[in-house]
Design a protein around this motif. Structure first.
Motif, PDB file in Angstrom:
ATOM      1  N   PRO A  50      63.303  51.974  49.843  1.00  0.00           N
ATOM      2  CA  PRO A  50      63.100  50.568  50.204  1.00  0.00           C
ATOM      3  C   PRO A  50      62.246  50.458  51.462  1.00  0.00           C
ATOM      4  N   ALA A  51      61.509  49.380  51.543  1.00  0.00           N
ATOM      5  CA  ALA A  51      60.705  49.140  52.743  1.00  0.00           C
ATOM      6  C   ALA A  51      61.656  48.953  53.920  1.00  0.00           C
ATOM      7  N   PRO A  52      61.290  49.501  55.074  1.00  0.00           N
ATOM      8  CA  PRO A  52      62.175  49.336  56.221  1.00  0.00           C
ATOM      9  C   PRO A  52      62.287  47.863  56.619  1.00  0.00           C
ATOM     10  N   VAL A  53      63.455  47.481  57.058  1.00  0.00           N
ATOM     11  CA  VAL A  53      63.669  46.126  57.539  1.00  0.00           C
ATOM     12  C   VAL A  53      63.233  46.097  59.006  1.00  0.00           C
ATOM     13  N   LEU A  54      62.224  45.312  59.279  1.00  0.00           N
ATOM     14  CA  LEU A  54      61.713  45.234  60.642  1.00  0.00           C
ATOM     15  C   LEU A  54      62.604  44.311  61.465  1.00  0.00           C
ATOM     16  N   THR A  55      62.909  44.742  62.679  1.00  0.00           N
ATOM     17  CA  THR A  55      63.742  43.944  63.576  1.00  0.00           C
ATOM     18  C   THR A  55      63.004  43.693  64.884  1.00  0.00           C
ATOM     19  N   THR A  56      63.494  42.717  65.618  1.00  0.00           N
ATOM     20  CA  THR A  56      62.888  42.441  66.920  1.00  0.00           C
ATOM     21  C   THR A  56      63.102  43.614  67.875  1.00  0.00           C
ATOM     22  N   SER A 161      53.456  45.654  59.174  1.00  0.00           N
ATOM     23  CA  SER A 161      53.606  46.793  60.076  1.00  0.00           C
ATOM     24  C   SER A 161      53.717  46.292  61.509  1.00  0.00           C
ATOM     25  N   ILE A 162      54.439  47.047  62.329  1.00  0.00           N
ATOM     26  CA  ILE A 162      54.473  46.706  63.755  1.00  0.00           C
ATOM     27  C   ILE A 162      53.770  47.774  64.571  1.00  0.00           C
ATOM     28  N   THR A 163      53.018  48.637  63.901  1.00  0.00           N
ATOM     29  CA  THR A 163      52.332  49.716  64.627  1.00  0.00           C
ATOM     30  C   THR A 163      50.824  49.490  64.725  1.00  0.00           C
ATOM     31  N   VAL A 164      50.299  48.443  64.139  1.00  0.00           N
ATOM     32  CA  VAL A 164      48.864  48.192  64.201  1.00  0.00           C
ATOM     33  C   VAL A 164      48.587  46.833  64.817  1.00  0.00           C
ATOM     34  N   GLY A 165      47.377  46.702  65.366  1.00  0.00           N
ATOM     35  CA  GLY A 165      46.940  45.433  65.883  1.00  0.00           C
ATOM     36  C   GLY A 165      47.229  45.170  67.347  1.00  0.00           C
ATOM     37  N   TRP A 166      47.892  46.108  68.013  1.00  0.00           N
ATOM     38  CA  TRP A 166      48.248  45.901  69.413  1.00  0.00           C
ATOM     39  C   TRP A 166      46.982  45.861  70.283  1.00  0.00           C
TER      40      TRP A 166
END
Length: 169
Positions: A50-56, A161-166
Motif C-alpha cells: 500500500p502507498a504510505p500514508v503521509l502525515t504532518t 511525495s514529500i521529498t521533492v519540490g523543496w
C-alpha cells in the motif's frame, strides 16, 4: 486480490498473507515463506504494497532533515546548516553583525564561521549580514513549503511525495 501482499517494493522485505494478515519474513527455514515461494512458482503475483500514508509529522521530519543538511551558498561556496541550534546562532550572529554595521564608523570586525564541512571562513560584518539574510530567507521558504504540504494532508488531498519540490535557495 492476491493471496499475498508485498511489504515493500519487492518481496525482499517479506510479505503479508491476505487470509489472516500474518507477516511472513524472508526466512528459508520458515514454512510460510516456503509456501509463499511455491505459490509464486505456480504463477502467483503478490499485490503491491500500500502507498504510505503521509502525515504532518513526516513533513516536519523531512523539513528538519533538509534544514540540518543545510543550504549551499553561492556567495561563500559553502554549505551552511540550519538545524534549530544553528538557527539560534544565526539569529544572534546576524543581529550582532547588523549592530556592528550601524556604529559610526562601521565596525571592521570579522567573524570566523564553521560551515558544514568543518573548515573555517572569515567574513566581514556586511558579509555575515548578507549570509544571514540568505539563510533566513531559505529557512522561511522551507517552513512555508512544509506548511503547504501539511495543509494538503490535513485537507485530505496529500501530495504524491514529500521529498521533492523543496526550496533550494
Amino acid at each position: 486480490m492476491a493471496a499475498y501482499q508485498l511489504i515493500g517494493a519487492t518481496d525482499a522485505q517479506g510479505v503479508i498473507r491476505e487470509a489472516d494478515g500474518a507477516t511472513i519474513p524472508v526466512d528459508p527455514l520458515n514454512r510460510d515463506w516456503a509456501a509463499y515461494l511455491a505459490w509464486k512458482l505456480q504463477g502467483g503475483t503478490p499485490d503491491a504494497a500500500p502507498a504510505p500514508v503521509l502525515t504532518t509529522l513526516m513533513v516536519d521530519a523531512q523539513c528538519a532533515k533538509l534544514l540540518a543538511a543545510g543550504i549551499a551558498d553561492a556567495a561563500t561556496s559553502k554549505t551552511w546548516q540550519c538545524d534549530p541550534d544553528s538557527l539560534t546562532a544565526w539569529t544572534a550572529l546576524g543581529a550582532t553583525a547588523g549592530l556592528g554595521l550601524l556604529t559610526t564608523p562601521p565596525s571592521t570586525a570579522t567573524y570566523t564561521l564553521i560551515p558544514a564541512d568543518n573548515s573555517t571562513v572569515t567574513l566581514t560584518a556586511a558579509q555575515v549580514q548578507g549570509l544571514t539574510q540568505r539563510l533566513m530567507t531559505w529557512v522561511t521558504n522551507m517552513k512555508l513549503f512544509a506548511r503547504g504540504l501539511k495543509n494538503q494532508i490535513l485537507a485530505g488531498t496529500p501530495p504524491a511525495s514529500i521529498t521533492v519540490g523543496w526550496p533550494t535557495s
